[in-house]
Each structure stands twice: as structure tokens, then as C-alpha cells.
Scaffold this motif. Structure first.
Motif, PDB file in Angstrom:
ATOM      1  N   ASP A   1       1.215  -7.045  43.855  1.00 49.71           N
ATOM      2  CA  ASP A   1       1.298  -5.625  43.539  1.00 49.71           C
ATOM      3  C   ASP A   1       1.247  -4.753  44.789  1.00 49.71           C
ATOM      4  OD1 ASP A   1       1.570  -6.078  40.854  1.00 49.71           O
ATOM      5  OD2 ASP A   1      -0.540  -5.670  40.353  1.00 49.71           O
TER       6      ASP A   1
ATOM      7  N   ASP B   1       0.045 -15.008  35.972  1.00 47.93           N
ATOM      8  CA  ASP B   1      -0.312 -13.593  35.910  1.00 47.93           C
ATOM      9  C   ASP B   1      -1.118 -13.192  37.140  1.00 47.93           C
ATOM     10  OD1 ASP B   1      -0.544 -11.032  34.347  1.00 47.93           O
ATOM     11  OD2 ASP B   1      -2.668 -11.514  34.551  1.00 47.93           O
ATOM     12  N   ARG B   2      -2.074 -14.036  37.541  1.00 50.97           N
ATOM     13  CA  ARG B   2      -2.882 -13.734  38.728  1.00 50.97           C
ATOM     14  C   ARG B   2      -2.024 -13.729  39.992  1.00 50.97           C
ATOM     15  NH1 ARG B   2      -8.349 -14.000  38.490  1.00 50.97           N
ATOM     16  NH2 ARG B   2      -8.034 -12.870  40.439  1.00 50.97           N
TER      17      ARG B   2
ATOM     18  N   ASP C   1      -3.784 -18.213  32.897  1.00 49.46           N
ATOM     19  CA  ASP C   1      -3.400 -16.926  33.474  1.00 49.46           C
ATOM     20  C   ASP C   1      -3.011 -17.070  34.950  1.00 49.46           C
ATOM     21  OD1 ASP C   1      -5.892 -17.458  34.537  1.00 49.46           O
ATOM     22  OD2 ASP C   1      -6.672 -15.419  34.270  1.00 49.46           O
TER      23      ASP C   1
ATOM     24  N   PHE D   1       1.675 -15.088  31.324  1.00 53.16           N
ATOM     25  CA  PHE D   1       2.813 -14.391  31.922  1.00 53.16           C
ATOM     26  C   PHE D   1       4.080 -15.158  31.563  1.00 53.16           C
ATOM     27  CE2 PHE D   1       5.855 -13.506  35.301  1.00 53.16           C
ATOM     28  CZ  PHE D   1       5.757 -12.131  35.435  1.00 53.16           C
TER      29      PHE D   1
ATOM     30  N   ARG E   1       0.255 -10.535  39.987  1.00 50.02           N
ATOM     31  CA  ARG E   1      -0.555  -9.348  40.282  1.00 50.02           C
ATOM     32  C   ARG E   1      -0.969  -9.309  41.751  1.00 50.02           C
ATOM     33  NH1 ARG E   1      -5.390  -9.059  37.610  1.00 50.02           N
ATOM     34  NH2 ARG E   1      -5.223 -10.974  36.400  1.00 50.02           N
TER      35      ARG E   1
END
Length: 250
Positions: free
Chosen positions: A115, A108-109, A105, A35, A112
């Protein structure tokens, strides 16, 4: 300039001459993140130029903003708050300078995890590292009723992320209990956190950690402070937990 998706908020200081090295090691991991929409805000309380040099070197490839905070209170809570105040991202991710992201990641985790519309703060899994490479002793964060009195089942502030809009900051009266008091306050004001169980953060173990210098008198003073702040909602179980921790600090 567009608002970054996430701000990595790093309180930094000399740390016995090792702070710049730890920060560089953390930057190495950040460079590998999948990310990429992030900024790094370093609140610097160093008395040397070592941290500034590291920020300048890595700033050629990443969006790094170093903020001088040598005139501020010399403690992690104030330094972390200063980094958060200067951040511009939609999500604020605390990362102490001696800790590092354990997976490429990780960001990114974390992003997310927000969300969901009701996601306001997040805690991720962590482990410890003795050598800056291997990570052991995995820990999945969970809240408990006695968290604010030092029963830490969450881990260090480096596992924490929150939406910038919530506007919460660490209590600058606290050193030893700065993290657990903040987690408890987040739970009271924001509801349950999003839990990402995977190990995304490594907490580095070393001799210069702040926790190693916490005295019993400091522990007693901070316990009294937290008790005064929260006794309006305290029951007998809370009183028992508070008394137990005070006795341990005698």
C-alpha cells in the motif's frame, strides 16, 4: 480481462515423483485465501503429465496458467524467471512448489504491504514444515552485509514478492546462491524491503530439496561468480566473508 492484483509464480518439475502432490497441497492452501484477485502461473519442467493434470483439476476453481518449459535450462532460477515473464499481475509472488502459504490471509497481508507508494519489494516471515501441516522454527527476514555470500538471514525465495514493474529476475548462472544474490541485488537497486514479520510461508523439508544436492565445487564456482559481480563495492569485511565461505567449500 482485468489485471490481477497478484501473480503466484510457481516453478515446477517432477521432484522425484512428489512434485505434483506438493503442488496440489499448495493449491489447497491457495483455494482458502481470503484475497481472491490472483492468478497462478506454473512454469512446468516435468517430464510426466502429473503437474499438468493437477493444474487442470484445480483450474476449474482458480485462474491457473501452466506454461511448458521443458526446453529451458533445468534449474530453479531459469524456471522461476519463466513463470515471472508469463505473469500479468501487478505484484509477483514467488512460491516454490514444495512450499505453501501458512495462513489463509497470507495474500491479503502481502498485498496490503504494498500500500505504501515506496514499497517495491517485500519479504515475509516463514517457518519450516516436516509434515506439510505443522509449521515450526519461525524466522523473521532481515538483510545483512554478507547475504550474497550465503549468510541467509531471509529464507527461501517463497518469502519474496515484488512489483512487476521493477523488472528484476534471478541470475540464471546460480543455483545455491540464486536467492541471496537476488535479495542483495534488490536491496542495492530498490532500497529496503517491506518486512511482514508474521509467518505467511511454510518451507517444506524433504529429501529431494535442491540444497541437498549442492556440491562443494558448485559452491566455490558460485561464490567466485558473485564475487566478480560485486567486488566493485566490496570492502575488507566482504572479502573476509567471501574467503570464509570459500574455505568452508574446500
Amino acid at each position: 480481462m482485468a489485471q490481477p492484483g497478484i501473480s503466484i509464480c510457481i516453478p515446477a518439475y517432477d521432484m522425484g515423483g512428489k512434485g505434483a502432490d506438493y503442488l496440489a497441497a499448495s493449491f489447497d492452501r491457495l483455494e482458502l485465501q481470503s484475497f481472491r484477485d490472483f492468478e497462478i502461473v506454473v512454469s512446468d519442467q516435468s517430464d510426466t503429465g502429473a503437474v499438468a493434470q493437477v493444474c487442470a483439476r484445480y483450474g476449474k476453481g482458480m485462474n491457473i496458467r501452466r506454461v511448458d518449459f521443458t526446453d529451458g535450462p533445468r534449474q530453479s532460477s531459469a524456471n522461476a524467471n519463466n513463470a515471472m515473464r508469463h505473469a500479468s499481475g501487478r505484484i509477483l509472488k514467488i512460491l516454490f512448489q514444495d512450499d505453501f502459504l501458512a495462513r489463509n490471509d497470507a495474500l491479503d497481508r502481502i498485498v496490503r504491504g504494498f500500500d505504501r507508494d515506496d514499497a517495491r519489494w517485500l519479504l515475509c516471515g516463514s517457518g519450516i514444515s516436516r509434515d506439510g501441516e505443522t509449521v515450526e522454527n519461525p524466522m523473521v527476514p532481515r538483510l545483512n552485509d554478507q547475504l550474497r555470500f550465503g549468510r541467509n538471514t531471509v529464507s527461501s525465495p517463497s518469502v519474496l514478492a515484488l512489483r512487476a514493474e521493477v523488472g528484476l529476475h534471478f541470475d540464471e548462472s546460480l543455483i545455491w546462491l540464486m536467492d541471496v544474490e537476488f535479495y542483495d541485488r534488490c536491496a542495492q537497486q530498490l532500497g529496503a524491503p517491506v518486512i511482514v514479520p508474521e509467518i505467511l510461508v511454510a518451507n517444506r523439508l524433504h529429501e529431494g530439496q535442491v540444497s541437498a544436492a549442492v556440491t562443494k565445487s558448485l559452491r566455490r564456482a558460485e561464490l567466485r561468480h558473485v564475487w566478480r559481480k560485486t567486488r566493485g563495492r566490496a570492502g575488507w569485511r566482504d572479502l573476509r566473508a567471501y574467503a570464509y565461505q570459500v574455505l568452508k567449500a574446500l
